[in-house]
Write a protein that holds these residues in place. Structure first.
Motif, PDB file in Angstrom:
ATOM      1  N   MET A 228       0.853  -1.181   0.000  1.00  0.00           N
ATOM      2  CA  MET A 228       0.000   0.000   0.000  1.00  0.00           C
ATOM      3  C   MET A 228       0.896   1.241   0.000  1.00  0.00           C
ATOM      4  N   LYS A 229       0.373   2.331  -0.501  1.00  0.00           N
ATOM      5  CA  LYS A 229       1.154   3.561  -0.608  1.00  0.00           C
ATOM      6  C   LYS A 229       0.512   4.671   0.214  1.00  0.00           C
ATOM      7  N   GLN A 230       1.339   5.350   1.006  1.00  0.00           N
ATOM      8  CA  GLN A 230       0.868   6.493   1.782  1.00  0.00           C
ATOM      9  C   GLN A 230       1.001   7.741   0.922  1.00  0.00           C
ATOM     10  N   ILE A 231      -0.107   8.304   0.506  1.00  0.00           N
ATOM     11  CA  ILE A 231      -0.084   9.427  -0.432  1.00  0.00           C
ATOM     12  C   ILE A 231       0.203  10.748   0.275  1.00  0.00           C
ATOM     13  N   ASP A 232      -0.588  11.086   1.284  1.00  0.00           N
ATOM     14  CA  ASP A 232      -0.456  12.370   1.977  1.00  0.00           C
ATOM     15  C   ASP A 232       0.106  12.173   3.382  1.00  0.00           C
ATOM     16  N   ARG A 233       0.505  13.287   3.991  1.00  0.00           N
ATOM     17  CA  ARG A 233       0.936  13.208   5.391  1.00  0.00           C
ATOM     18  C   ARG A 233      -0.272  12.829   6.241  1.00  0.00           C
ATOM     19  N   PRO A 234      -0.185  11.733   7.011  1.00  0.00           N
ATOM     20  CA  PRO A 234      -1.347  11.275   7.781  1.00  0.00           C
ATOM     21  C   PRO A 234      -1.748  12.255   8.878  1.00  0.00           C
ATOM     22  N   SER A 235      -3.044  12.313   9.141  1.00  0.00           N
ATOM     23  CA  SER A 235      -3.548  13.153  10.221  1.00  0.00           C
ATOM     24  C   SER A 235      -4.609  12.429  11.054  1.00  0.00           C
ATOM     25  N   GLU A 236      -5.173  11.344  10.509  1.00  0.00           N
ATOM     26  CA  GLU A 236      -6.214  10.597  11.224  1.00  0.00           C
ATOM     27  C   GLU A 236      -5.573   9.675  12.248  1.00  0.00           C
ATOM     28  N   CYS A 237      -6.038   9.763  13.492  1.00  0.00           N
ATOM     29  CA  CYS A 237      -5.546   8.908  14.569  1.00  0.00           C
ATOM     30  C   CYS A 237      -6.557   7.796  14.830  1.00  0.00           C
ATOM     31  N   VAL A 238      -6.095   6.553  14.856  1.00  0.00           N
ATOM     32  CA  VAL A 238      -7.008   5.428  15.078  1.00  0.00           C
ATOM     33  C   VAL A 238      -7.275   5.198  16.566  1.00  0.00           C
ATOM     34  N   LEU A 239      -6.589   5.932  17.440  1.00  0.00           N
ATOM     35  CA  LEU A 239      -6.772   5.750  18.875  1.00  0.00           C
ATOM     36  C   LEU A 239      -7.651   6.820  19.508  1.00  0.00           C
ATOM     37  N   CYS A 240      -8.019   7.836  18.743  1.00  0.00           N
ATOM     38  CA  CYS A 240      -8.916   8.878  19.247  1.00  0.00           C
ATOM     39  C   CYS A 240      -9.761   9.392  18.097  1.00  0.00           C
ATOM     40  N   SER A 241     -10.592  10.395  18.347  1.00  0.00           N
ATOM     41  CA  SER A 241     -11.514  10.904  17.328  1.00  0.00           C
ATOM     42  C   SER A 241     -10.995  12.126  16.594  1.00  0.00           C
ATOM     43  N   VAL A 242      -9.770  12.541  16.857  1.00  0.00           N
ATOM     44  CA  VAL A 242      -9.203  13.709  16.188  1.00  0.00           C
ATOM     45  C   VAL A 242      -8.529  13.265  14.894  1.00  0.00           C
ATOM     46  N   SER A 243      -8.940  13.852  13.780  1.00  0.00           N
ATOM     47  CA  SER A 243      -8.403  13.438  12.479  1.00  0.00           C
ATOM     48  C   SER A 243      -7.888  14.619  11.661  1.00  0.00           C
ATOM     49  N   THR A 244      -7.689  15.751  12.306  1.00  0.00           N
ATOM     50  CA  THR A 244      -7.180  16.930  11.602  1.00  0.00           C
ATOM     51  C   THR A 244      -6.016  17.526  12.378  1.00  0.00           C
ATOM     52  N   GLY A 245      -5.322  18.463  11.745  1.00  0.00           N
ATOM     53  CA  GLY A 245      -4.231  19.160  12.414  1.00  0.00           C
ATOM     54  C   GLY A 245      -2.889  18.525  12.123  1.00  0.00           C
ATOM     55  N   LEU A 246      -1.843  19.295  12.378  1.00  0.00           N
ATOM     56  CA  LEU A 246      -0.467  18.839  12.161  1.00  0.00           C
ATOM     57  C   LEU A 246       0.109  18.393  13.498  1.00  0.00           C
ATOM     58  N   HIS A 247       0.160  17.101  13.695  1.00  0.00           N
ATOM     59  CA  HIS A 247       0.629  16.547  14.962  1.00  0.00           C
ATOM     60  C   HIS A 247       1.703  15.494  14.711  1.00  0.00           C
ATOM     61  N   MET A 611     -12.418   9.587  28.311  1.00  0.00           N
ATOM     62  CA  MET A 611     -12.076  10.478  27.196  1.00  0.00           C
ATOM     63  C   MET A 611     -10.942   9.850  26.403  1.00  0.00           C
ATOM     64  N   HIS A 612     -10.903  10.137  25.123  1.00  0.00           N
ATOM     65  CA  HIS A 612      -9.744   9.764  24.320  1.00  0.00           C
ATOM     66  C   HIS A 612      -8.632  10.770  24.612  1.00  0.00           C
ATOM     67  N   VAL A 613      -7.403  10.301  24.630  1.00  0.00           N
ATOM     68  CA  VAL A 613      -6.276  11.182  24.939  1.00  0.00           C
ATOM     69  C   VAL A 613      -6.202  12.333  23.949  1.00  0.00           C
ATOM     70  N   GLY A 614      -6.314  12.038  22.654  1.00  0.00           N
ATOM     71  CA  GLY A 614      -6.261  13.084  21.638  1.00  0.00           C
ATOM     72  C   GLY A 614      -7.406  14.065  21.756  1.00  0.00           C
ATOM     73  N   CYS A 615      -8.582  13.553  22.136  1.00  0.00           N
ATOM     74  CA  CYS A 615      -9.726  14.450  22.329  1.00  0.00           C
ATOM     75  C   CYS A 615      -9.459  15.402  23.489  1.00  0.00           C
ATOM     76  N   ALA A 616      -8.878  14.857  24.569  1.00  0.00           N
ATOM     77  CA  ALA A 616      -8.579  15.691  25.737  1.00  0.00           C
ATOM     78  C   ALA A 616      -7.556  16.763  25.402  1.00  0.00           C
ATOM     79  N   ARG A 617      -6.639  16.461  24.492  1.00  0.00           N
ATOM     80  CA  ARG A 617      -5.577  17.414  24.178  1.00  0.00           C
ATOM     81  C   ARG A 617      -5.972  18.411  23.096  1.00  0.00           C
ATOM     82  N   TRP A 618      -6.645  17.908  22.028  1.00  0.00           N
ATOM     83  CA  TRP A 618      -6.924  18.792  20.895  1.00  0.00           C
ATOM     84  C   TRP A 618      -8.406  18.881  20.512  1.00  0.00           C
ATOM     85  N   GLY A 619      -9.207  17.929  20.958  1.00  0.00           N
ATOM     86  CA  GLY A 619     -10.587  17.868  20.475  1.00  0.00           C
ATOM     87  C   GLY A 619     -11.563  18.766  21.195  1.00  0.00           C
ATOM     88  N   ALA A 620     -11.117  19.441  22.253  1.00  0.00           N
ATOM     89  CA  ALA A 620     -12.026  20.262  23.053  1.00  0.00           C
ATOM     90  C   ALA A 620     -11.922  21.729  22.673  1.00  0.00           C
TER      91      ALA A 620
END
Length: 737
Positions: A228-247, A611-620
């Motif tokens: 499989m090929k990774q086209i873009d820089r990933p932003s979706e996290c499978v461990l929380c609900s935050v899927s945007t932003g540069l992290h 809470m998801h860790v990513g939600c607690a940090r960036w999702g609020a």
């Protein structure tokens, strides 16, 4: 991430996305220099073709995945055939031969049923009325009833050649349908029998465990892999609900070890249509969940922990051994070439050193082996024997003679286990070879002195005894163990390598090697129970914990994780893992704990909001972002990465720590903390360019931290220490971005 010039939290900046990451937060080996060519995992993966497992499952391939594929069934069949050949050659016990015959019959019956179902389905789907079968097809093609009767006569009849024990009710139903029913036989005829055989193969034998340890498993996995090929820089996290932003991101693998590959998220339609894609997670989410035991950070080899002696090992110091400390001692052949080998006293001393090295490396392994043998943990026995084989060249003949009788208990306890017996034989053979090779060089007058090493308080010891490291000699890498610390010596650390040689080192030399061995996290994988962790009981506990957590609703994104691999955590307020400096701010929980001491009931003394860790940090960004009291950013997530094992500062080495809080308890902490600028918590941007980073670092270096306005010289030393520790918590707890 907060810029920081301190040794234990060195920053690196990705030259592609300009993201700043603390080395320890990001899972890198700690350094004191800036790497201008550093590229984060997410940027490095762009436009790269990545190999994935054809059957991508969290925890790795399971028995069902194997047996539901034709290639898998054939691979398992080949494995059983090879096992039977070994049994015929006398390499397996009689009981194991009987067990293999049973497995073979069950698997062949399962394959016959599967073939019957597929042929019947093809017949049912054949709507081409113009198709004219060939004469060969007409002559050899059997009807459904004839095929079913062949299977029954071979495996189910009373006098069947390869009879399978089926429940009487299931057997009667098949018999009646074939011989007393003139209607067309359907592909579901053997459904109940198939389920019974599958259960037998999966649960009543250790067939799959043995298969996974064989070359057939590796060949099957390799044949199923894809790209499989990774086209873009990933932003979706499978461990929380935050899927945007540069992290900061890390890949998430399906399992640990050499078989693991990056997990492939299946395609979905609802709520949004998404194609199959590679799994990534926020580094912060991964690191934080690591501290809970739900996720493991693995190095590039798939190992999820450093190979070292048990933590908490007592520090050892031996001031008696002074000869030969500043040289590398070779094996016995090398020793004969050294000047002064004809000196009897020197030879005896060298032999005692070798014996002592054996004690320091193998005695802990012997203790571990006894424990796992008594517990009947096959996988752990195999791992322990592997460790002994790795360092077998260290063994001295006198040690083999005096200490290794315990190994024989493995043969007695696992006499019906071919895998353990094979590994035992390998160790025994290698020990015999080492014994015969070295015996002639042992001085005849040598009488080993056991356990000569004292255990003193070596307060100056920075690298603990038992720590593992690696070093390259002539382009070949050797693993080693720090076996002793001799305070007062110019080179106080003794390191013994896998080839039997040992070396004395300075503080700086051993620190560099230890840091190079420090676990650099290449990817994360989820702890999903016993299949993932072989047979470790901790895996079952962690798996149950994850399952329960996924039933809870995140207070930020308001979603449960039942149908995903996301893992929420519960509010740390009142929990045993909560940072001690925070506990006093939860007044209501404190009162409940005091009442609990009287009533004996702990109900309500801990917060259970999830809470998801990513939600607690960036999702609020709206609901949770501001503290109503002072309108400042409300911080809900704290992550402290610990310090490297060779940190030279005043603070002791601390383990990683993660705390997440619901809005109410996060607010209590923010309101309770000092509000002076020196103690303030700033919610920094996750993407800082070079110029901004440099300005911020210069500003920090030029501006000393202010004392709190209410600090007085009359404050007790204990109070000053408490304030200093709290400040350190706030500065060091910046999460992994």
């Amino acid at each position: 991430m907060k810029p920081d010039n301190s040794h234990e939290h060195n920053l690196q900046q990705c030259k592609e996305c300009k993201l700043l990451v603390h080395e320890l937060c990001y899972g890198l080996s700690p350094t004191t220099t800036k790497n201008k060519d550093f590229i984060c995992h997410a940027c490095k993966a762009i436009n790269i073709e990545i190999e994935v497992n054809g059957i991508s499952r969290i925890g790795g391939l399971n028995f069902k995945d194997l047996i539901l594929t034709k290639d898998g069934r054939m691979s398992l069949k080949e494995f059983i055939s090879k096992q039977q050949l070994d049994a015929a050659a006398g390499q397996q016990s009689v009981n194991h031969s009987t067990y293999l015959v049973k497995c073979e019959k069950l698997l062949n019956f399962y394959i016959a049923i599967t073939d019957f179902e597929s042929i019947k389905d093809e017949d049912d789907d054949d709507d081409d009325i113009d198709k004219k079968p060939s004469l060969e097809d007409e002559m050899f093609k059997l009807s459904s009833k004839e095929r079913a009767q062949q299977i029954f006569d071979r495996y189910c009849a009373k006098d069947a050649e390869h009879k399978i024990d089926l429940p009487s009710k299931t057997l009667s139903k098949i018999d009646d349908t074939i011989y007393n029913n003139d209607h067309d036989i359907t592909s579901t005829l053997f459904n109940d029998a198939k389920k019974h055989v599958y259960k037998e193969l999966e649960e009543t034998t250790d067939l799959f465990t043995r298969y996974r340890q064989s070359i057939f498993y590796q060949i099957f996995l390799a044949s199923q892999r894809g790209i499989m090929k990774q086209i873009d820089r990933p932003s979706e996290c499978v461990l929380c609900s935050v899927s945007t932003g540069l992290h900061a991101m890390h890949p998430l693998y399906d399992t640990h070890g050499k078989d693991g590959r990056q997990y492939v998220i299946p395609s979905s339609v609802a709520p949004v249509k998404k194609e199959r894609r590679l799994a990534w997670c926020h580094t912060l989410c991964g690191m934080s969940l690591c501290t809970k035991g739900y996720v493991y950070g693995c190095d590039s080899n798939g190992e999820f922990e450093m190979t070292s002696a048990d933590e908490g090992e007592e520090e050892e110091d031996d001031k008696k051994e002074k000869a030969g400390r500043n040289k590398v001692i070779g094996d016995d052949t090398d020793s004969e070439d050294e000047e002064g080998d004809d000196n009897r006293e020197s030879l005896l001393e060298d032999e005692q050193i070798k014996f002592t090295n054996c004690e320091r490396i193998f005695n802990p392994l012997m203790d571990q082996l006894k424990g796992v043998v008594d517990s009947n943990l096959e996988i752990m026995v195999l791992q322990c024997i592997d460790s002994m084989i790795e360092y077998v060249e260290v063994l001295a003949p006198s040690y083999i003679k005096d200490y290794t009788k315990l190994i024989g208990t493995v043969k007695k306890k696992f006499k019906n286990n071919p895998e353990v017996l094979t590994k035992y034989k390998e160790l025994k053979d290698k020990m015999t070879q080492v014994y015969n090779k070295k015996l002639e060089s042992v001085p005849k007058q040598f009488v080993p002195v056991k356990n000569v090493n004292k255990t003193d308080d070596t307060t100056n010891q920075r690298v603990k005894t038992g720590t593992s490291l690696s070093k390259t000699f002539h382009d070949k890498n050797f693993n080693g163990i720090v076996t002793e610390y001799n305070e007062g010596s110019e080179k106080p650390y003794r390191v013994v390598y896998t080839d039997g040689k040992y070396e004395d080192m300075t503080e700086s030399e051993v620190s560099d090697l230890v840091n190079s061995k420090f676990l650099s996290t290449a990817f994360f994988c989820i702890n999903e129970g016993t299949h993932y962790l072989e047979s470790l009981s901790e895996g079952e506990e962690a798996s149950d914990g994850i399952k329960e957590l996924r039933e809870l609703q995140c207070v930020v994104c308001l979603k449960t994780s039942k149908s995903t691999i996301k893992i929420p955590v519960q509010c740390s307020a009142g929990d045993d893992t909560e940072f001690a400096a925070f506990r006093k701010f939860h007044i209501q929980l404190k009162k409940k704990r005091e009442r609990a001491k009287i009533t004996g009931s702990n109900e309500g003394t801990q917060c259970t909001k999830a809470m998801h860790v990513g939600c607690a940090r960036w999702g609020a960004s709206e609901k949770y972002v501001k503290n109503s009291t002072n309108n400042k950013s409300l911080r809900m997530c704290y992550y402290f990465p610990g310090r490297p094992p060779t940190y030279m500062g005043e603070d002791t080495f601390d383990e990683p720590l993660s705390n997440c809080f619901c809005r109410d308890h996060a607010k209590e902490i923010m309101d309770g903390l000092p509000t002076d600028k020196g103690f303030d918590i700033v919610d920094e941007s996750m993407s800082i360019d070079n110029s901004e980073a440099e300005k911020e670092e210069k500003k920090k270096a030029a501006t000393p931290i202010k004392k709190r306005k209410y600090e007085h010289e009359s404050d007790s030393e204990e109070e000053k220490k408490r304030i200093k520790n709290r400040k350190g918590v706030m500065e060091d707890s910046d999460e992994s971005d």
